[in-house]
Design an enzyme around this catalytic site. Structure first.
Site, PDB file in Angstrom:
ATOM      1  N   GLY A 194       0.775  -1.233   0.000  1.00  0.00           N
ATOM      2  CA  GLY A 194       0.000   0.000   0.000  1.00  0.00           C
ATOM      3  C   GLY A 194       0.805   1.282   0.000  1.00  0.00           C
ATOM      4  O   GLY A 194       0.316   2.314   0.462  1.00  0.00           O
ATOM      5  N   ASN A 244       1.483   3.046  -2.595  1.00  0.00           N
ATOM      6  CA  ASN A 244       0.750   3.975  -3.475  1.00  0.00           C
ATOM      7  C   ASN A 244      -0.467   4.549  -2.768  1.00  0.00           C
ATOM      8  O   ASN A 244      -0.771   5.736  -2.918  1.00  0.00           O
ATOM      9  CB  ASN A 244       0.323   3.271  -4.770  1.00  0.00           C
ATOM     10  CG  ASN A 244       1.439   3.240  -5.785  1.00  0.00           C
ATOM     11  OD1 ASN A 244       1.759   4.269  -6.382  1.00  0.00           O
ATOM     12  ND2 ASN A 244       2.069   2.097  -5.958  1.00  0.00           N
ATOM     13  N   MET A 275      -4.133  -7.516  -7.167  1.00  0.00           N
ATOM     14  CA  MET A 275      -3.615  -8.659  -7.912  1.00  0.00           C
ATOM     15  C   MET A 275      -4.698  -9.524  -8.562  1.00  0.00           C
ATOM     16  O   MET A 275      -4.453 -10.674  -8.909  1.00  0.00           O
ATOM     17  CB  MET A 275      -2.719  -9.521  -7.003  1.00  0.00           C
ATOM     18  CG  MET A 275      -1.477  -8.797  -6.509  1.00  0.00           C
ATOM     19  SD  MET A 275      -0.563  -7.934  -7.821  1.00  0.00           S
ATOM     20  CE  MET A 275       0.335  -9.319  -8.518  1.00  0.00           C
ATOM     21  N   HIS A 286       1.150   0.772 -12.965  1.00  0.00           N
ATOM     22  CA  HIS A 286       1.890  -0.434 -13.353  1.00  0.00           C
ATOM     23  C   HIS A 286       3.392  -0.124 -13.440  1.00  0.00           C
ATOM     24  O   HIS A 286       3.786   0.902 -14.006  1.00  0.00           O
ATOM     25  CB  HIS A 286       1.369  -0.931 -14.711  1.00  0.00           C
ATOM     26  CG  HIS A 286       2.025  -2.194 -15.146  1.00  0.00           C
ATOM     27  ND1 HIS A 286       1.635  -3.430 -14.675  1.00  0.00           N
ATOM     28  CD2 HIS A 286       3.072  -2.409 -15.973  1.00  0.00           C
ATOM     29  CE1 HIS A 286       2.410  -4.356 -15.210  1.00  0.00           C
ATOM     30  NE2 HIS A 286       3.295  -3.771 -16.002  1.00  0.00           N
TER      31      HIS A 286
HETATM   32  C1  GRF Z   1       3.183  -1.138  -7.554  1.00  0.00           C
HETATM   33  O1  GRF Z   1       4.516  -1.143  -7.981  1.00  0.00           O
HETATM   34  C2  GRF Z   1       2.252  -1.163  -8.733  1.00  0.00           C
HETATM   35  O2  GRF Z   1       2.789  -0.628  -9.894  1.00  0.00           O
HETATM   36  C3  GRF Z   1       2.030  -2.652  -8.925  1.00  0.00           C
HETATM   37  O3  GRF Z   1       2.020  -3.180  -7.640  1.00  0.00           O
HETATM   38  C4  GRF Z   1       2.814  -2.396  -6.776  1.00  0.00           C
HETATM   39  C5  GRF Z   1       1.999  -2.089  -5.560  1.00  0.00           C
HETATM   40  O4  GRF Z   1       2.775  -1.498  -4.552  1.00  0.00           O
HETATM   41  N1  GRF Z   1       0.811  -2.861  -9.694  1.00  0.00           N
HETATM   42  P1  GRF Z   1       2.088  -0.852  -3.279  1.00  0.00           P
HETATM   43  O5  GRF Z   1       1.200  -1.913  -2.639  1.00  0.00           O
HETATM   44  O6  GRF Z   1       1.326   0.346  -3.695  1.00  0.00           O
HETATM   45  O7  GRF Z   1       3.247  -0.530  -2.374  1.00  0.00           O
END
Ligand code: GRF
Length: 211
Positions: free
Chosen positions: A7, A9, A82, A101
């Site tokens: 998490g 992001n 996922m 992504h």
């Molecule tokens: C990110 O690198 C995103 O691009 C990919 O999964 C990762 C998730 O990271 N789809 P987080 O859970 O936000 O740390």
């Protein structure tokens, strides 16, 4: 917001002064997602929706749409979610779902894009924020930024640098979406001009509203 992972992001979105306050729900397909704790710490509702608890894909999608409806969700942000989003969910939120992504799509789609980029020996990869359509890692690109691959990079180090780019791009792209400033024409996303506090990057194809 849908997330399955740590998490980071989500954290960047929550901390963004513009988009943060509009994040009202975090949904994960697994109770182990660190994103849930990050949401709760900020007082954002966090819900686990486990696909295995539903008889079919269609039933799971219905439950997800019901939840989003109940919470009055207008836009959906995917960060490390996922699961492939069902067709009915994509249709219900057409051009209102963003995904982040860790590659320069259409290069290296799928769940191991950082590993795949390293294995392929590319010298530059990056981060992409795109609108979600029915195909995996495929919808129209909203923003991209390159990240140079260093000679001694491993997957973790490269992914970390890509993620720090994601943390800048995703809140900005989310704001443009919520402000109604993304105009989709086939595979092309135009960024409509905003006010002085414009989050578009220099070099973005900014178009005057109404063009
Ligand atoms: C990110 O690198 C995103 O691009 C990919 O999964 C990762 C998730 O990271 N789809 P987080 O859970 O936000 O740390």
């Amino acid at each position: 917001m849908l997330a399955s992972g740590t998490g980071t992001n989500l954290q960047a979105l929550l901390e963004d002064p513009w988009i943060g306050p509009s994040i009202v729900l975090v949904v994960s397909d697994t109770a182990r997602a660190g994103a849930l704790e990050r949401a709760r710490t900020r007082g954002v509702k966090a819900v686990v929706l486990e696909p295995t608890r539903y008889q079919s894909r269609a039933e799971f999608d219905r439950a997800l749409i019901l939840l989003l409806d109940d919470e009055g969700i207008e836009f959906v942000l995917l960060a490390g979610y996922m699961r492939i989003l069902g067709r009915t969910v994509v249709e219900a939120y057409r051009d209102r779902i963003l995904n982040v992504h860790p590659s320069l799509l259409p290069a290296f789609p799928g769940a191991h894009s950082v590993r795949d980029a390293l294995a392929d020996g590319v010298k530059v990869t990056g981060a992409t924020v795109h609108l979600v359509d029915e195909e995996v890692d495929h919808g129209p690109v909203v923003m991209q930024e390159a990240v140079v691959v260093l000679p001694d990079d491993d997957e973790q180090a490269l992914h970390r640098r890509i993620q720090s780019v994601e943390h800048r791009l995703f809140p900005r792209a989310a704001r443009l979406l919520v402000e109604g400033r993304l105009k989709v024409e086939g595979r092309l996303v135009h960024v409509l001009a905003g006010d002085a506090d414009d989050p578009a990057m220099p070099g973005d194809p900014v178009t005057a509203a109404g063009d």
